[in-house]
Scaffold this active site. Structure first.
Site, PDB file in Angstrom:
ATOM      1  N   ASP A 198      -8.714  27.799  28.196  1.00 50.03           N
ATOM      2  CA  ASP A 198      -8.646  26.682  27.245  1.00 50.03           C
ATOM      3  C   ASP A 198      -8.314  25.442  28.054  1.00 50.03           C
ATOM      4  O   ASP A 198      -8.528  25.449  29.274  1.00 50.03           O
ATOM      5  CB  ASP A 198      -7.637  26.978  26.116  1.00 50.03           C
ATOM      6  CG  ASP A 198      -7.968  26.199  24.834  1.00 50.03           C
ATOM      7  OD1 ASP A 198      -8.382  25.035  24.940  1.00 50.03           O
ATOM      8  OD2 ASP A 198      -7.800  26.760  23.729  1.00 50.03           O
ATOM      9  N   HIS A 220     -11.177  24.383  29.489  1.00 53.32           N
ATOM     10  CA  HIS A 220     -11.896  23.512  28.568  1.00 53.32           C
ATOM     11  C   HIS A 220     -11.727  22.048  28.973  1.00 53.32           C
ATOM     12  O   HIS A 220     -12.020  21.156  28.194  1.00 53.32           O
ATOM     13  CB  HIS A 220     -11.431  23.724  27.128  1.00 53.32           C
ATOM     14  CG  HIS A 220     -11.840  25.056  26.571  1.00 53.32           C
ATOM     15  ND1 HIS A 220     -11.541  25.449  25.289  1.00 53.32           N
ATOM     16  CD2 HIS A 220     -12.525  26.081  27.128  1.00 53.32           C
ATOM     17  CE1 HIS A 220     -12.030  26.674  25.086  1.00 53.32           C
ATOM     18  NE2 HIS A 220     -12.621  27.073  26.189  1.00 53.32           N
TER      19      HIS A 220
END
Ligand SMILES: *[C@@H]1O[C@H](CO)[C@@H](O)[C@H](O)[C@H]1NC(C)=O
Ligand SMILES: *[C@@H]1O[C@H](CO)[C@@H](O)[C@H](O)[C@H]1NC(C)=O
Ligand SMILES: *[C@@H]1O[C@H](CO)[C@@H](O)[C@H](O)[C@H]1NC(C)=O
Ligand SMILES: *[C@@H]1O[C@H](CO)[C@@H](O)[C@H](O)[C@H]1NC(C)=O
Ligand SMILES: *[C@@H]1O[C@H](CO)[C@@H](O)[C@H](O)[C@H]1NC(C)=O
Ligand SMILES: *[C@@H]1O[C@H](CO)[C@@H](O)[C@H](O)[C@H]1NC(C)=O
Ligand SMILES: *[C@@H]1O[C@H](CO)[C@@H](O)[C@H](O)[C@H]1NC(C)=O
Ligand SMILES: *[C@@H]1O[C@H](CO)[C@@H](O)[C@H](O)[C@H]1NC(C)=O
Ligand SMILES: *[C@@H]1O[C@H](CO)[C@@H](O)[C@H](O)[C@H]1NC(C)=O
Ligand SMILES: *[C@@H]1O[C@H](CO)[C@@H](O)[C@H](O)[C@H]1NC(C)=O
Ligand SMILES: *[C@@H]1O[C@H](CO)[C@@H](O)[C@H](O)[C@H]1NC(C)=O
Length: 360
Positions: A198, A220
């Site tokens: 993430d 991410h």
């Protein structure tokens, strides 16, 4: 002297020798040590399942973690460790690790799946946290919250065992953010490595945040995410943020700025991304959206993005990825000056707003 007083004095002696640190290897001794010692070494500490290691430290305390700090397994929300105090110096020893045993929790679902403990919550002032290695975080790793003047440096967060293709199918790590910054000012995060699934770093509200020399793998991106509160303007306000001199590899996004269209009012002002190199990006090189979480949704200008600089952002994205994606709300974006943004890919940019110095 009563036996109780003797016990009390022995206890003080055990923990008050100023020249030597207090060495703690039994969880039962943690609370007294944090109250009585200003120099503490945690030696291969085991934290029982479902209990937070609460380090509410005395002013100016030094803390060192040695060996393998481990946590009993149970499905709960954590955090596993909280660190509070002023003037702290918290370090990992050579070779020390925090092992979150993520493999026991990961279910490919992250937050919506089984309960998983958040790892560190740091609520500190004028403090440093350095040389800390963490492996296999069940879910997000570090929350810096309500902090003032803190520096985190030389961290390694390695959740690569949870990567798709590495973890068994259905047992991947998800929502394993590296560093989240919430309501904090004068924060430095630098010289660190994050392997996860993430955001590498996500800055949410506060001011004067400097992130530099990061290596992010599988993430991410280097992110800004504003609009979590429905009611508080301060909690939806972020200013003076710099991300510099960093490398992102094998990530969904390189740079991701998202404002939450279902949140309250606030703003993002004076953000700079400088000297960032990206490669093997799966979705977006630079993604700026005022419609989070729905990429196809109508953007909203509850959190305008003003004064956004991008300098020397280079690299490439994969063939199905979009180099630069900008989805601004009407009146939601202003005063963006970009230079040296050069991201190659096979798809075209998708922008509804044109930064000065960059042609979409
Ligand atoms: C902590 O300190 C208190 C008094 O200072 C003492 O009564 C208690 O036994 C200590 N606890 C442990 C686990 O040593
Ligand atoms: C935490 O430590 C501070 C400073 O030592 C102290 O004032 C405060 O009462 C402590 N809080 C708790 C919950 O122990
Ligand atoms: C840390 O300790 C735990 C519990 O004993 C063990 O399962 C784990 O393998 C250790 N981690 C490392 C990296 O040595
Ligand atoms: C320590 O920090 C936690 C979370 O960061 C917070 O909930 C708690 O109130 C703080 N405790 C003290 C004693 O400051
Ligand atoms: C910030 O914290 C550092 C310790 O990490 C300290 O030396 C410095 O004086 C602090 N700065 C301010 C403005 O308080
Ligand atoms: C934000 O952090 C500051 C500094 O620690 C604190 O005084 C304030 O109460 C925090 N605000 C919220 C809403 O938690
Ligand atoms: C804010 O309001 C929206 C829409 O009413 C709701 O979906 C969302 O869960 C709320 N968020 C928070 C943090 O309360
Ligand atoms: C942003 O930086 C400027 C220049 O250093 C400073 O004057 C301003 O106070 C900062 N903003 C906040 C909210 O701290
Ligand atoms: C913008 O933030 C940077 C730090 O990231 C600061 O040096 C600069 O002075 C700020 N500019 C303004 C106009 O506040
Ligand atoms: C750009 O960042 C890289 C790290 O990715 C660093 O080695 C290099 O020195 C930086 N360049 C400048 C001009 O700061
Ligand atoms: C930007 O890139 C140019 C050309 O590679 C380099 O000369 C310059 O030092 C870089 N500037 C920054 C701030 O990284």
């Amino acid at each position: 002297m009563s036996p109780l007083i003797v016990l009390f004095l022995l206890n003080i002696i055990a923990f008050s020798c100023s020249a030597e640190p207090c060495v703690v290897s039994d969880f039962d001794d943690v609370e007294n040590a944090t109250k009585q010692c200003s120099d503490i070494v945690f030696d291969n500490l085991y934290v029982p399942a479902g209990i937070t290691l609460k380090l509410n430290l005395t002013k100016g305390a030094s803390v060192k973690f040695k060996g393998n700090t481990t946590f009993g397994f149970t499905n709960w929300l954590g955090p596993l460790v909280t660190i509070n105090g002023t003037g702290l110096n918290v370090q990992g020893d050579e070779g020390a690790i925090f092992d979150g045993q993520g493999q026991l929790y990961w279910d490919g679902l992250g937050g919506p799946g089984s309960e998983k403990p958040q790892f560190f919550t740091i609520e500190a002032f004028h403090s440093t946290f350095s040389n800390i290695k963490v492996i296999n975080t069940p879910i997000d790793c570090v929350q810096v919250t309500n902090a003032i003047n803190v520096t985190l440096s030389d961290w390694i967060i390695d959740d690569s065992a949870g990567d798709p293709g590495v973890a068994p199918e259905g047992q991947e790590g998800i929502n394993t953010d590296g560093f989240d910054v919430w309501n904090s000012t004068d924060v430095v995060i630098k010289d660190s490595v994050v392997y996860n699934q993430d955001d590498c770093v996500a800055v949410r509200c506060g001011a004067n945040v400097y992130v530099a020399n990061m290596y992010c793998h599988g993430t991410h991106g280097l992110s800004i995410s504003v609009g979590f509160s429905n009611t508080s303007v301060p909690l939806n306000t972020l200013s003076n943020v710099t991300f510099a001199d960093s490398i992102l590899v094998n990530s969904d996004n390189g740079i991701h700025i998202k404002t939450h269209r279902d949140g309250g009012y606030g703003s993002i002002t004076n953000v700079t991304y400088r000297n960032i190199t990206i490669s093997t990006i799966h979705k977006y090189g630079i993604e700026i959206q005022e419609n989070y979480p729905d990429i196809n949704g109508e953007p909203r200008n509850n959190v305008p993005i003003v004064d956004l600089k991008m300098v020397n952002i280079t690299g490439s994205v994969e063939k199905n990825a979009v180099p630069v994606f900008i989805r601004c709300a009407d009146g939601g974006c202003a005063d963006w000056k970009w230079s040296g943004v050069d991201i190659t890919g096979q798809k075209s940019d998708q922008c509804n707003f044109n930064p000065e110095g960059y042609t979409c």
